[in-house]
Design a protein around this motif. Structure first.
Motif, PDB file in Angstrom:
ATOM      1  N   SER B  32      40.235  33.769  25.205  1.00 22.76           N
ATOM      2  CA  SER B  32      41.149  34.717  25.846  1.00 22.76           C
ATOM      3  C   SER B  32      40.705  35.055  27.263  1.00 22.76           C
ATOM      4  CB  SER B  32      41.260  36.002  25.012  1.00 22.76           C
ATOM      5  OG  SER B  32      40.001  36.620  24.896  1.00 22.76           O
ATOM      6  N   TYR B  98      45.360  37.422  22.917  1.00 22.96           N
ATOM      7  CA  TYR B  98      44.573  38.336  23.750  1.00 22.96           C
ATOM      8  C   TYR B  98      44.495  37.894  25.208  1.00 22.96           C
ATOM      9  CZ  TYR B  98      43.233  42.068  20.740  1.00 22.96           C
ATOM     10  OH  TYR B  98      43.289  43.206  19.991  1.00 22.96           O
ATOM     11  N   SER B  99      44.721  36.596  25.469  1.00 24.09           N
ATOM     12  CA  SER B  99      44.675  36.148  26.863  1.00 24.09           C
ATOM     13  C   SER B  99      45.709  36.898  27.695  1.00 24.09           C
ATOM     14  CB  SER B  99      44.914  34.633  26.946  1.00 24.09           C
ATOM     15  OG  SER B  99      46.268  34.317  26.674  1.00 24.09           O
TER      16      SER B  99
END
Lengths: 242, 216
Positions: B32, B98-99
């Motif tokens: 991420s 989440y990135s």
């Protein structure tokens, strides 16, 4: 050295430069004066390729200034710039600010770059501040570091964009003093300024801009004491009576 | 007393899950962070196609629940010939999801930097990559670290979602132990405490990073 031919620049529909012609010769100190909004800073930024221009051309030693072309980077190292708000790198010490370009852009050896950097800081009267971070320096000191940073690239000319306008009045003198020394050493300088006394004393020539055009130009002494154009006279009257 | 006794019995099983939770957190954190940096730099570049792609990815991925993304990667991708293990699917799914949060954090940090810094870097002849590396990113990292620490802890807890695609991480183990012993209170108390214990090193890591990069 710096050649301007019929330079036009627009921001949207607003034409800020309406055909600028001029030349800055080797070793000359040229002061660019005029009311705010007259296009002085924009012209300076076009020369450094920080702004594009739509028409005409700007050349430095015969090489075209084109901000979209990779060649602009080499030109920027030969004509560097000092900003109104200093724009020092806050996460680097005074010395690191000065050596950043030589080491990472020009690939100079760190030791030589630091030696040269210390010399330049010394010359700016800041030898003792080499390891200090910008936030701990006064505005005048920061601007002198910025001048050292511009000098560290060993440029052929330096552009100054209102270098004392963001300073407290009592700090203006030290920066102008450093610039005067540079001028005496033969540095080619184009200075956007509101400091008429400086322009008169240090400037070889003065260009007066109004409404996106150079309205009057000539030897500093002559333009500032005996202007030929009404607009120059009006401007000087307003500035000097302040 | 009963609690401690039972804990002793459940703990070895749960600790195996802790190992997987840590591995999953780290894998997803790396993915991420790297992808988030890519999205943020694409957006910051100002180059229209890159900006468009970055916005499209962030807004799409952000708008789909992590659970659904995990199902999609684990159950749908095999139909396109992409077979991932449960752990790989979990790491990829969480990393991708989440990135996008990371990208928005990073973007905030980048955009907080004074434009004068860019001009100063350009005026000494720096090209874009050098400017990012030497001038922009080192400054952005200071603004970004506090929310980054926060995101790390959220990620740690969200690895529990990978249990739905059979990753045998802490929550999954807890569920198994609880359903076979009916000792819900002890098991879930332990699970909760273990998550809490795992978050402590992350808090320490975050504050270490803030000291490391925040100092002038």
């Amino acid at each position: 050295m710096i050649q301007l031919d019929n330079v036009h620049k627009k921001f949207g529909n607003l034409e800020v430069l309406k055909g600028i012609d001029g030349e800055i010769r080797q070793g000359e100190v040229v002061c660019l004066i005029g009311a705010s909004g007259s296009g002085k800073s924009t012209l300076l930024r076009c020369i450094n390729g920080l702004e594009s221009y739509e028409e005409g051309q700007i050349t430095i030693d015969g090489k075209l200034v084109d901000r979209k072309d990779p060649s602009i980077r080499a030109l920027r190292t030969s004509v560097t710039m000092v900003f109104q708000r200093f724009n020092l790198f806050p996460h680097r010490t005074a010395l690191e600010n000065v050596t950043e370009g030589p080491i990472y852009v020009k690939g100079e050896a760190r030791r030589e770059a630091e030696e040269h950097g210390r010399e330049l800081l010394d010359r700016m009267g800041l030898g003792a501040k080499a390891e200090t971070y910008p936030t701990s320096l006064s505005g005048g000191q920061q601007q002198r570091v910025a001048i050292a940073r511009a000098l560290a690239m060993r440029p052929k000319a330096i552009l100054f964009d209102e270098p004392t306008s963001a300073l407290d009045p009592e700090l203006v003198g030290e920066v102008l003093g450093a610039m005067r020394d540079l001028a005496n050493d033969g540095m080619t300088m184009l200075v956007v300024t509101h400091e008429m006394a400086f322009a008169r004393e240090v400037g070889d020539r003065v260009l007066f801009m109004d409404g996106g055009l150079i309205v009057e130009e000539g030897p500093a002494e002559r333009v500032l004491t005996d202007p030929q154009e009404d607009r120059t006279r009006d401007f000087l009257r307003r500035v000097l009576n302040k | 007393m009963q609690f401690l006794e039972n804990s002793g019995r459940y703990l070895p099983l749960l600790l195996q899950g802790v190992g997987i939770t840590i591995a999953l957190t780290l894998a997803a954190l790396v993915i991420s962070t790297l992808l988030g940096l890519v999205w943020a730099l694409m957006r910051y570049s100002g180059i229209a196609p890159l900006v468009f792609v970055s916005k499209a990815i962030v807004n799409t991925v952000r708008g789909i629940p992590i659970l659904v993304q995990l199902f999609y990667i684990y159950f749908v991708l095999p139909e396109f010939g992409i077979d991932l293990s449960a752990f790989q699917a979990g790491a990829l799914g969480l990393g991708l999801a989440y990135s996008c949060y990371m990208a928005e954090n990073f973007r905030a940090g980048l955009e907080a930097i004074d434009k004068g810094q860019i001009e100063a870097a350009q005026s000494i002849g720096m090209k874009w990559s050098l400017m990012m590396r030497r001038v922009i990113l080192p400054q952005a990292i200071r603004t970004v670290l506090p929310p980054y620490g926060n995101t790390m802890i959220m990620l740690l807890k969200d690895t529990s979602q990978a249990s739905v695609i059979t990753v045998a991480e802490l929550t999954m183990r807890g569920k198994l132990v609880a359903s076979s012993t009916f000792d819900n209170m002890t098991v879930y108390t332990l699970v909760a405490l273990l998550y809490l214990a795992l978050s402590v090193p992350l808090v320490i890591l975050a504050s270490y990073l803030e000291r490391r990069f925040g100092a002038r």
